[in-house]
Design an enzyme around this catalytic site. Sequence first.
Site, PDB file in Angstrom:
ATOM      1  CB  THR A   1      -0.810   0.014   1.312  1.00  0.00           C
ATOM      2  OG1 THR A   1      -1.606  -1.155   1.342  1.00  0.00           O
ATOM      3  CG2 THR A   1      -1.642   1.257   1.439  1.00  0.00           C
TER       4      THR A   1
ATOM      5  NE  ARG B   1      -8.151  -7.974   3.464  1.00  0.00           N
ATOM      6  CZ  ARG B   1      -7.181  -7.080   3.442  1.00  0.00           C
ATOM      7  NH1 ARG B   1      -6.977  -6.340   2.385  1.00  0.00           N
ATOM      8  NH2 ARG B   1      -6.399  -6.918   4.477  1.00  0.00           N
ATOM      9  CB  VAL B   2     -12.764  -3.967   2.152  1.00  0.00           C
ATOM     10  CG1 VAL B   2     -12.271  -2.543   2.384  1.00  0.00           C
ATOM     11  CG2 VAL B   2     -13.540  -4.045   0.831  1.00  0.00           C
TER      12      VAL B   2
ATOM     13  CG  ASP C   1      -5.225  -0.994   6.613  1.00  0.00           C
ATOM     14  OD1 ASP C   1      -5.104  -1.855   5.719  1.00  0.00           O
ATOM     15  OD2 ASP C   1      -4.313  -0.199   6.908  1.00  0.00           O
TER      16      ASP C   1
ATOM     17  N   GLY D   1      -3.931  -5.233   7.197  1.00  0.00           N
ATOM     18  CA  GLY D   1      -4.993  -4.284   7.500  1.00  0.00           C
ATOM     19  C   GLY D   1      -5.911  -4.709   8.622  1.00  0.00           C
TER      20      GLY D   1
HETATM   21  N1  ASP Z   1      -2.941  -2.661   4.255  1.00  0.00           N
HETATM   22  C1  ASP Z   1      -3.363  -3.293   3.046  1.00  0.00           C
HETATM   23  C2  ASP Z   1      -4.592  -4.100   3.304  1.00  0.00           C
HETATM   24  O1  ASP Z   1      -4.697  -4.713   4.343  1.00  0.00           O
HETATM   25  C3  ASP Z   1      -2.369  -4.170   2.392  1.00  0.00           C
HETATM   26  C4  ASP Z   1      -0.917  -3.892   2.547  1.00  0.00           C
HETATM   27  O2  ASP Z   1      -0.509  -2.771   2.854  1.00  0.00           O
HETATM   28  O3  ASP Z   1      -0.139  -4.809   2.342  1.00  0.00           O
HETATM   29  O4  ASP Z   1      -5.430  -4.164   2.425  1.00  0.00           O
END
Ligand code: ASP
Length: 337
Positions: free
Chosen positions: A195, A223-224, A226, A249
Amino acid sequence: IQYRSSSNEDRLTVMLNRKQFLKTGFLGAIPLAGIGCTNVNKFTGSKPVVIATWNTAIKANEAAWKILENEGYALDAVEAGVRVEEDDPMNMSVGYGGRPDREGIVSLDACIMDDKGECGAVVFLQNYKNPISVARKVMEETPHIMLAGKGAQQFAKDQGFEEMDLLTPKAKEAWEKWLENGKYEPEVNIENHDTIGMLALDAEGRLSGACTTSGAAWKMHGRVGDSPLIGAGLFVDPEIGAACATRLGEEVVKTAGSALIVEMMRQGYSPEEACKIAVDRIISRNKRNGTSLKNTQVGYLALNKDGAFGAYSIQEGFTYAVYNADGNRKMDSEFRS
Ligand code: ASP
């Protein structure tokens, strides 16, 4: 015990709770610079400044800096900055070229927040490579703060964004390889660029933030995480500072990570120390529940209203990029274990 923060010009009195007192001892609580002060602030503030997750954000910072050095708006800077990674097919965790879910479908999440505390987000967006710009349109053109799935796609189309296939041959190949075993396990610092969360303070002192991702590779369809959630993957309080998160997340959401960091800065903690508190919150929650964080990484970044910044992660290996009057550079975050 009361002590005074050394990080902000408008010094704030904060309370050291009993637990911290027992841990640090009395000397640890004395707020004088260099005498066991718990308020670490290695980087003094200046503006403009932009910081972003992972050292690969150097290029993204350049795009943001072009706007900031010309006295541009922090919101324009973070949007332009993260779009660099959304557009880059080589970055397999953001935008075009992002790794798909376990069904082979790429879905993107993003949010943006400005200097007035306004925000916008899109979740589970397919077929549009710049979710950050769609999120900005949600903020500016609708009475809502978040659009999901088909509704978000329809909105993107209505706003004139170009529809496209986001699954690159490279990402498809990686997914097919993953399917051979089909095991879902988080990896600590997968390819060191996940991210992108970006925080900026412009010459006029306006703070903004953006966060955009293709989410966890091989996630369940729908799936969603953070990253598009205001208060979790990103939070901006124009009076105090901003914070953002990367990696697993689910852990960030369970502890309201970015909102917590901004609240800690409000209480006078430096950006780095506020990030450490949020990391410690994850660690203590897992300790209480007897769950292991061995394969879990979360990295936090924070920037305060003075332009001071800091970072902290659970494990070694979280990097970030900073651009201010001292130039554009890669940094290693402090870490807990
Ligand atoms: N934080 C992001 C999520 O959980 C993924 C990541 O940064 O690797 O969707």
